[in-house]
Design a protein around this motif. Structure first.
Motif, PDB file in Angstrom:
ATOM      1  N   ILE A 251       0.911  -1.317  -0.106  1.00  0.00           N
ATOM      2  CA  ILE A 251       0.052   0.040  -0.001  1.00  0.00           C
ATOM      3  C   ILE A 251       0.853   1.197  -0.043  1.00  0.00           C
ATOM      4  O   ILE A 251       0.521   2.405  -0.619  1.00  0.00           O
ATOM      5  N   ALA A 252       1.929   1.151   0.620  1.00  0.00           N
ATOM      6  CA  ALA A 252       2.959   2.131   0.888  1.00  0.00           C
ATOM      7  C   ALA A 252       3.849   2.371  -0.506  1.00  0.00           C
ATOM      8  O   ALA A 252       4.545   3.223  -0.674  1.00  0.00           O
ATOM      9  N   LYS A 253       3.492   1.598  -1.689  1.00  0.00           N
ATOM     10  CA  LYS A 253       3.925   1.387  -2.827  1.00  0.00           C
ATOM     11  C   LYS A 253       5.388   1.043  -2.809  1.00  0.00           C
ATOM     12  O   LYS A 253       6.345   1.255  -3.710  1.00  0.00           O
ATOM     13  N   ALA A 254       5.834   0.410  -1.708  1.00  0.00           N
ATOM     14  CA  ALA A 254       7.416  -0.175  -1.614  1.00  0.00           C
ATOM     15  C   ALA A 254       7.536  -1.259  -2.467  1.00  0.00           C
ATOM     16  O   ALA A 254       6.487  -1.989  -2.796  1.00  0.00           O
ATOM     17  N   ARG A 255       8.677  -1.508  -2.902  1.00  0.00           N
ATOM     18  CA  ARG A 255       9.145  -2.961  -3.630  1.00  0.00           C
ATOM     19  C   ARG A 255       9.391  -3.956  -2.418  1.00  0.00           C
ATOM     20  O   ARG A 255       9.331  -3.832  -1.576  1.00  0.00           O
ATOM     21  N   LEU A 256       8.767  -5.124  -3.005  1.00  0.00           N
ATOM     22  CA  LEU A 256       8.874  -6.175  -1.928  1.00  0.00           C
ATOM     23  C   LEU A 256       9.611  -7.377  -2.212  1.00  0.00           C
ATOM     24  O   LEU A 256       9.695  -7.694  -3.762  1.00  0.00           O
ATOM     25  N   ALA A 257      10.281  -8.092  -1.493  1.00  0.00           N
ATOM     26  CA  ALA A 257      10.979  -9.201  -1.465  1.00  0.00           C
ATOM     27  C   ALA A 257      10.197 -10.232  -0.409  1.00  0.00           C
ATOM     28  O   ALA A 257      10.567  -9.999   0.704  1.00  0.00           O
ATOM     29  N   LEU A 258       9.625 -11.542  -0.814  1.00  0.00           N
ATOM     30  CA  LEU A 258       8.813 -12.265  -0.004  1.00  0.00           C
ATOM     31  C   LEU A 258       9.667 -13.865  -0.040  1.00  0.00           C
ATOM     32  O   LEU A 258       9.962 -14.253  -0.900  1.00  0.00           O
ATOM     33  N   ASN A 259       9.383 -14.372   1.005  1.00  0.00           N
ATOM     34  CA  ASN A 259       9.870 -15.490   1.389  1.00  0.00           C
ATOM     35  C   ASN A 259       9.156 -16.263   2.021  1.00  0.00           C
ATOM     36  O   ASN A 259       8.477 -15.826   3.211  1.00  0.00           O
ATOM     37  N   GLU A 260       8.492 -17.545   2.037  1.00  0.00           N
ATOM     38  CA  GLU A 260       7.795 -18.220   2.789  1.00  0.00           C
ATOM     39  C   GLU A 260       8.091 -19.783   2.383  1.00  0.00           C
ATOM     40  O   GLU A 260       8.234 -20.224   1.420  1.00  0.00           O
ATOM     41  N   ILE A 261       8.523 -20.726   3.443  1.00  0.00           N
ATOM     42  CA  ILE A 261       8.845 -22.031   3.272  1.00  0.00           C
ATOM     43  C   ILE A 261       7.606 -22.978   3.102  1.00  0.00           C
ATOM     44  O   ILE A 261       7.728 -23.981   2.373  1.00  0.00           O
ATOM     45  N   ALA A 262       6.364 -22.795   3.593  1.00  0.00           N
ATOM     46  CA  ALA A 262       5.211 -23.352   3.612  1.00  0.00           C
ATOM     47  C   ALA A 262       4.770 -23.431   1.955  1.00  0.00           C
ATOM     48  O   ALA A 262       4.581 -22.667   1.384  1.00  0.00           O
ATOM     49  N   GLU A 263       4.606 -24.808   1.564  1.00  0.00           N
ATOM     50  CA  GLU A 263       4.004 -25.107   0.149  1.00  0.00           C
ATOM     51  C   GLU A 263       2.794 -24.171  -0.149  1.00  0.00           C
ATOM     52  O   GLU A 263       2.785 -23.334  -1.167  1.00  0.00           O
ATOM     53  N   THR A 264       1.810 -24.350   0.870  1.00  0.00           N
ATOM     54  CA  THR A 264       0.439 -23.821   0.387  1.00  0.00           C
ATOM     55  C   THR A 264       0.628 -22.339   0.647  1.00  0.00           C
ATOM     56  O   THR A 264       0.018 -21.743  -0.325  1.00  0.00           O
ATOM     57  N   ARG A 265       1.073 -21.914   1.655  1.00  0.00           N
ATOM     58  CA  ARG A 265       1.139 -20.467   1.705  1.00  0.00           C
ATOM     59  C   ARG A 265       2.167 -19.761   0.707  1.00  0.00           C
ATOM     60  O   ARG A 265       1.866 -18.755   0.192  1.00  0.00           O
ATOM     61  N   GLY A 266       3.051 -20.356   0.253  1.00  0.00           N
ATOM     62  CA  GLY A 266       3.816 -19.889  -0.707  1.00  0.00           C
ATOM     63  C   GLY A 266       3.289 -19.651  -2.263  1.00  0.00           C
ATOM     64  O   GLY A 266       3.229 -18.929  -2.742  1.00  0.00           O
ATOM     65  N   GLY A 267       2.515 -20.822  -2.353  1.00  0.00           N
ATOM     66  CA  GLY A 267       1.580 -20.972  -3.502  1.00  0.00           C
ATOM     67  C   GLY A 267       0.565 -19.763  -3.435  1.00  0.00           C
ATOM     68  O   GLY A 267       0.269 -19.312  -4.559  1.00  0.00           O
TER      69      GLY A 267
END
Length: 525
Positions: free
Chosen positions: A168-184
């Motif tokens: 919402i603040a228009k920042a760029r994002l780098a995302l990490n998530e190990i869980a398969e379902t949540r990552g998908g």
């Protein structure tokens, strides 16, 4: 939150999309359920157990009793619905609120319309999958003082309830998530870029060296690790230390931890002294457990803010104001006690990693936001009226020797449409041949034409785009109200569509409104 890979969807589930890939089936179904739940939130409705069950059964084609989904899955869809809702309305809410306190009040009223997560799975208990409540997530984002110039890393992104405030603040994002379902699910929610799936305890060791975030927003597991059986007390500090090592000089790390992890706690004082050899704890305060009640726990938490600026004395820490009784009190402390951010150096200017820049949303009018229980107003749409003409070159006219000619509508005439404000050009070859007369007639808000928001050339583009889709998309599809979800409709005998409002043919028994009005569902033939 850090999670572990989940299993694929049960074989007994009736899933309409991608039947050959069960993992994708589950993600698609969860996203479909989340989209429908977000629509209910947009209409001011509460998401109770009945609404959750109805959306999940419609998306999965079967009930939880048949093994198609778990209630933990339903809660994931509910959290994703909040992300979709905030993406659509969050910026308008912030503008309308005028102050962080008013925005928090809006978010708190929204949270009251969400169900309590009373049923948990063995996996969620073992690996502490407690996502950040939206009110606390907003306070954390406020303490980060986010800007559009930031690259924000979320090492355990979960379902995106914390990182959505960075978007919402228009920042760029780098995302990490190990869980398969949540990552998908994250990949569907944040489409522009892949999602990494490392163990966030070693996030600094695994990420591409080019990723140097200026801000880290994180809610690590309080005492769980995918590599350790039972309680693992060092989990939080390991997550913080690894993410802090990746932070750019002058950057800011904001972490939601358990109350017992803090610089004023004897067990962890030495760990924070080591952190202050390269950074500085600028704020630390606890929050009463009621903030997490709807997420299935009443564990007391803590908000910690660390700047990557060396401390004058590594053994000296700021005084904590104590324990806040509510997110509103915590926000007041943040506003008064968290200092401005330092100058950032060494952050990645244009990372080649999973990032998402905030994109402008669709021009289709959205329901006016208001956190009260009432149906959203539906704007009127009218069929775009135009005439088709058999174009012939003007007598006596001739093409110039240049490669390009001025552009003007040839086969279509739209009464009262304003000309394009800038000069348009087309190739000389295209200018010599008239396009075929179209039959597709879109339904648009009247103000687009009356106020001159779209020019005659832009309206013509919409007409020909619809004409092309009607010719090349096989089958029939239903588009939802957010224009994010397209569902294929069963094949039935068709009858010619006189107006072409939804393509060359429409399903015979479909009501006229379902075919013509973009506010309900439209069929592309």
């Amino acid at each position: 939150m850090l999670t572990t890979p989940s299993t694929a969807a049960p074989a007994g589930a009736s899933l309409p999309l991608f039947p050959h890939t069960p993992a994708l089936d589950k993600i698609s179904s969860l996203f479909e359920a989340a989209t429908s739940l977000a629509q209910l939130l947009g209409q001011g409705r509460a998401l109770d157990t009945r609404a959750l069950r109805s959306s999940m059964e419609a998306a999965f084609g079967a009930s939880d009793a048949e093994g198609a989904w778990l209630w933990k899955d339903a809660y994931e869809a509910c959290e994703a619905a909040q992300v979709i809702f905030l993406r659509k309305f969050g910026a308008a809410m912030r503008t309308r609120a005028g102050s962080p306190q008013s925005m928090l009040a809006m978010l708190s009223r929204l949270a009251e319309r969400l169900p309590s997560q009373t049923r948990r799975s063995e996996e969620s208990e073992r690996f502490q999958q407690f996502s950040t409540p939206i009110a606390l997530g907003f306070v954390a984002a406020e303490s980060a003082a986010l800007t559009a110039n930031d690259l924000v890393l979320e090492p355990s992104a979960g379902t995106g309830l914390l990182i959505i405030f960075a978007e919402i603040a228009k920042a760029r994002l780098a995302l990490n998530e190990i869980a398969e379902t949540r990552g998908g699910l994250l990949a569907r929610l944040f489409r522009e870029g892949a999602i990494t799936s490392h163990n966030a305890e070693q996030i600094h060791d695994h990420l591409d060296p080019a990723i140097r975030p200026s801000v880290v927003l994180m809610n690590p597991p309080f005492s769980a690790s995918p590599n350790v059986e039972g309680r693992f007390a060092e989990a939080t500090i390991r997550h913080i230390a690894s993410a802090f090592a990746r932070l750019a000089e002058g950057g800011r790390l904001v972490a939601v931890t358990g109350r017992n992890v803090g610089p004023d706690q004897p067990a962890w004082r030495d760990a924070f002294i080591r952190l202050q050899e390269k950074g500085r704890v600028v704020f630390s305060a606890a929050l009463a457990g009621q903030a997490y009640a709807r997420h299935g726990t009443t564990t007391e938490t803590r908000l910690i803010v660390i700047d990557r600026v060396p401390a004058d004395d590594p053994k000296a820490f700021p005084s904590s104001p104590g324990m806040a009784a509510s997110a509103a009190e915590l926000l007041d402390w943040v506003a008064r006690l968290v200092p401005p951010r330092a100058f950032v150096t060494g952050a990645a200017p244009d990372p080649v990693v999973p990032v998402r820049a905030m994109q402008p949303r669709s021009k289709v009018p959205s329901p006016e936001f208001n956190l009260i229980r009432r149906p959203a107003p539906t704007p009127d749409f009218v069929e775009l009226a135009y005439e088709t003409r058999d174009w012939v070159p003007v007598e006596g006219a001739h093409l110039s020797a240049s490669l390009y000619e001025g552009y003007a509508l040839q086969a279509v005439h739209i009464a009262d449409a304003k000309p394009h404000p800038t000069k348009l050009a087309q190739s000389a070859a295209m200018a010599a041949v008239a396009p075929p007369p179209p039959s597709y007639r879109p339904y648009l808000p009247p103000r687009l034409l009356a106020a001159g928001i779209l020019s005659d050339a832009q309206l013509e583009s919409i007409v020909y785009a619809g004409e092309a889709h009607a010719s090349h998309l096989a089958g029939s599809y239903t588009v939802d109200e957010t224009y994010d979800l397209i569902t294929r409709r069963p094949r039935v005998p068709t009858t010619p569509c006189a107006s072409g409002a939804a393509g060359s043919s429409v399903t015979a028994p479909a009501p006229a409104r379902a075919v013509r009005s973009p506010r309900s569902s439209s069929t592309i033939g």
